[in-house]
Design an enzyme around this catalytic site. Sequence first.
Site, short mmCIF file in Angstrom:
data_model
loop_
_atom_site.label_atom_id
_atom_site.label_comp_id
_atom_site.label_asym_id
_atom_site.label_seq_id
_atom_site.Cartn_x
_atom_site.Cartn_y
_atom_site.Cartn_z
N ASP A 16 48.50 62.01 51.37
CA ASP A 16 47.92 63.36 51.33
C ASP A 16 46.75 63.44 50.35
OD1 ASP A 16 47.78 66.00 52.12
OD2 ASP A 16 49.14 66.70 50.56
N GLY A 17 45.81 64.32 50.67
CA GLY A 17 44.69 64.58 49.76
C GLY A 17 43.33 64.19 50.32
N ASN A 18 43.29 63.79 51.59
CA ASN A 18 42.00 63.38 52.18
C ASN A 18 40.99 64.52 52.21
OD1 ASN A 18 43.40 61.07 52.71
ND2 ASN A 18 43.48 61.32 54.94
N TRP A 21 39.65 65.30 48.76
CA TRP A 21 38.76 64.23 48.34
C TRP A 21 37.36 64.48 48.92
CZ3 TRP A 21 35.60 60.63 50.58
CH2 TRP A 21 35.23 59.52 49.81
N HIS A 33 39.29 61.54 55.73
CA HIS A 33 40.24 60.78 56.56
C HIS A 33 39.75 59.34 56.75
CE1 HIS A 33 42.46 64.39 57.12
NE2 HIS A 33 41.58 64.97 57.92
N GLU A 63 53.08 69.21 62.70
CA GLU A 63 52.44 70.49 62.34
C GLU A 63 50.92 70.38 62.22
OE1 GLU A 63 55.20 69.26 60.70
OE2 GLU A 63 56.53 70.58 61.82
N TRP A 65 48.82 69.62 64.34
CA TRP A 65 48.12 70.15 65.53
C TRP A 65 47.55 71.53 65.24
CZ3 TRP A 65 47.08 66.86 69.26
CH2 TRP A 65 47.95 65.80 69.51
N ARG A 67 45.74 72.41 62.85
CA ARG A 67 44.44 72.32 62.17
C ARG A 67 43.30 72.65 63.14
NH1 ARG A 67 44.63 67.90 57.38
NH2 ARG A 67 46.62 68.62 56.54
N LEU A 127 55.11 41.80 57.05
CA LEU A 127 55.28 43.21 56.68
C LEU A 127 55.40 44.02 57.97
CD1 LEU A 127 54.88 45.50 54.31
CD2 LEU A 127 52.64 45.74 55.36
N SER A 185 57.13 67.99 53.59
CA SER A 185 56.34 68.39 54.77
C SER A 185 56.87 67.75 56.06
CB SER A 185 54.86 68.06 54.58
OG SER A 185 54.35 68.73 53.46
N GLU A 196 64.25 57.16 46.47
CA GLU A 196 63.70 57.61 45.20
C GLU A 196 62.35 58.26 45.50
OE1 GLU A 196 65.19 57.55 42.29
OE2 GLU A 196 66.93 56.63 43.22
C1 IPE Z 1 51.61 66.00 55.39
O1 IPE Z 1 50.47 66.52 54.80
C2 IPE Z 1 51.25 65.25 56.64
C3 IPE Z 1 50.51 64.01 56.44
C4 IPE Z 1 50.15 63.47 55.31
C5 IPE Z 1 50.19 63.33 57.66
P1 IPE Z 1 49.98 68.01 55.05
O2 IPE Z 1 48.73 68.16 54.27
O3 IPE Z 1 49.92 68.29 56.50
O4 IPE Z 1 51.16 68.86 54.40
P2 IPE Z 1 51.18 70.37 53.94
O5 IPE Z 1 50.63 71.19 55.08
O6 IPE Z 1 50.33 70.50 52.72
O7 IPE Z 1 52.62 70.67 53.64
C1 IPE Z 2 46.36 64.10 54.65
O1 IPE Z 2 45.28 64.66 54.00
C2 IPE Z 2 46.00 63.58 56.02
C3 IPE Z 2 46.55 64.40 57.12
C4 IPE Z 2 47.37 65.39 56.99
C5 IPE Z 2 46.11 64.04 58.46
P1 IPE Z 2 44.93 66.20 54.16
O2 IPE Z 2 43.95 66.34 55.27
O3 IPE Z 2 46.16 67.01 54.29
O4 IPE Z 2 44.23 66.48 52.77
P2 IPE Z 2 44.33 67.81 51.91
O5 IPE Z 2 45.78 68.02 51.60
O6 IPE Z 2 43.74 68.91 52.72
O7 IPE Z 2 43.54 67.49 50.69
MG MG Z 3 47.35 67.90 52.91
#
Ligand code: IPE
Ligand code: IPE
Ligand code: MG
Length: 241
Positions: A16-18, A21, A33, A63, A65, A67, A127, A185, A196
């Site tokens: 998460d966090g793309n 970033w 991404h 979920e 979808w 976006r 792996l 999520s 853990e």
């Molecule tokens: C969880 O991240 C899904 C993935 C990393 C693929 P989200 O960014 O969708 O989660 P929420 O919406 O913040 O809970």
């Molecule tokens: C996670 O990064 C990747 C996917 C959910 C596809 P996000 O796109 O949720 O990045 P943030 O949370 O908005 O920074």
């Molecule tokens: Mg996110």
Amino acid sequence: MVSPLVVPRHVAIVMDGNGRWASKRFLPRIAGHRQGLEALRRVVFACTARGIGVLTVFAFSSENWKRPPEEVSGLMNLLAFALAKEVPVLHKEGVRLRIVGAKQHLSERVRDSLAQAENSTAANSRLLLNVCFNYGGRWDVVQAAQTLTKGGQEITEESLSRNLSTAHCADPDLLIRTGGEMRLSNFLLWQAAYSELFFSDVLWPDFDDTALDAALDAYASRERRFGMTSEQLPAASDSVS
Ligand code: IPE
Ligand code: IPE
Ligand code: MG
């Protein structure tokens, strides 16, 4: 330095966090991404180097979808691009790829390339990389229960586990979420019952060997009791994992 004796066999990551970033750099979310794919490649190699046997990553949730359509189609295109470009590299590294999730909702083009990627790496054993795409923990439990019901089989913890989409590997020992949020999520709800948990503030595109080692160090310092007392552990530790 992480002791090889306490390296988790199975690591799961909510990547998460793309988006954040990218926003920090005034770039479109898809750029985040794309950079996330670079981080994934880095982490796959880091896991093989550390003797981790299974890596399961959350790439697109049931979920996601919801976006904006351009982000969803950007992610679909990125998946197709990643498969075409990365599968030969993964194959060379001895990585077996499995795509985990509801495949029936994906386009035929994507489904074909997923099957091809899985088949071409099926014999690799260094792996196992599970990429959870169009995955949701609730979906997984429901599809397992539906399979059992349709077959007239009894639902037990064992039969349900055997029908989850991750039945080909053991449950994760360590579950990492990057990007600072402290929630699952809808990731691996059943399988993470005794994982853990480690939450990292590092945004996924920045995740590197140092960030991974911080999670592995934390894991090495945990005591996994599986419901027992500390005193019971030395004798029982082999039979509970
Ligand atoms: C969880 O991240 C899904 C993935 C990393 C693929 P989200 O960014 O969708 O989660 P929420 O919406 O913040 O809970
Ligand atoms: C996670 O990064 C990747 C996917 C959910 C596809 P996000 O796109 O949720 O990045 P943030 O949370 O908005 O920074
Ligand atoms: Mg996110």
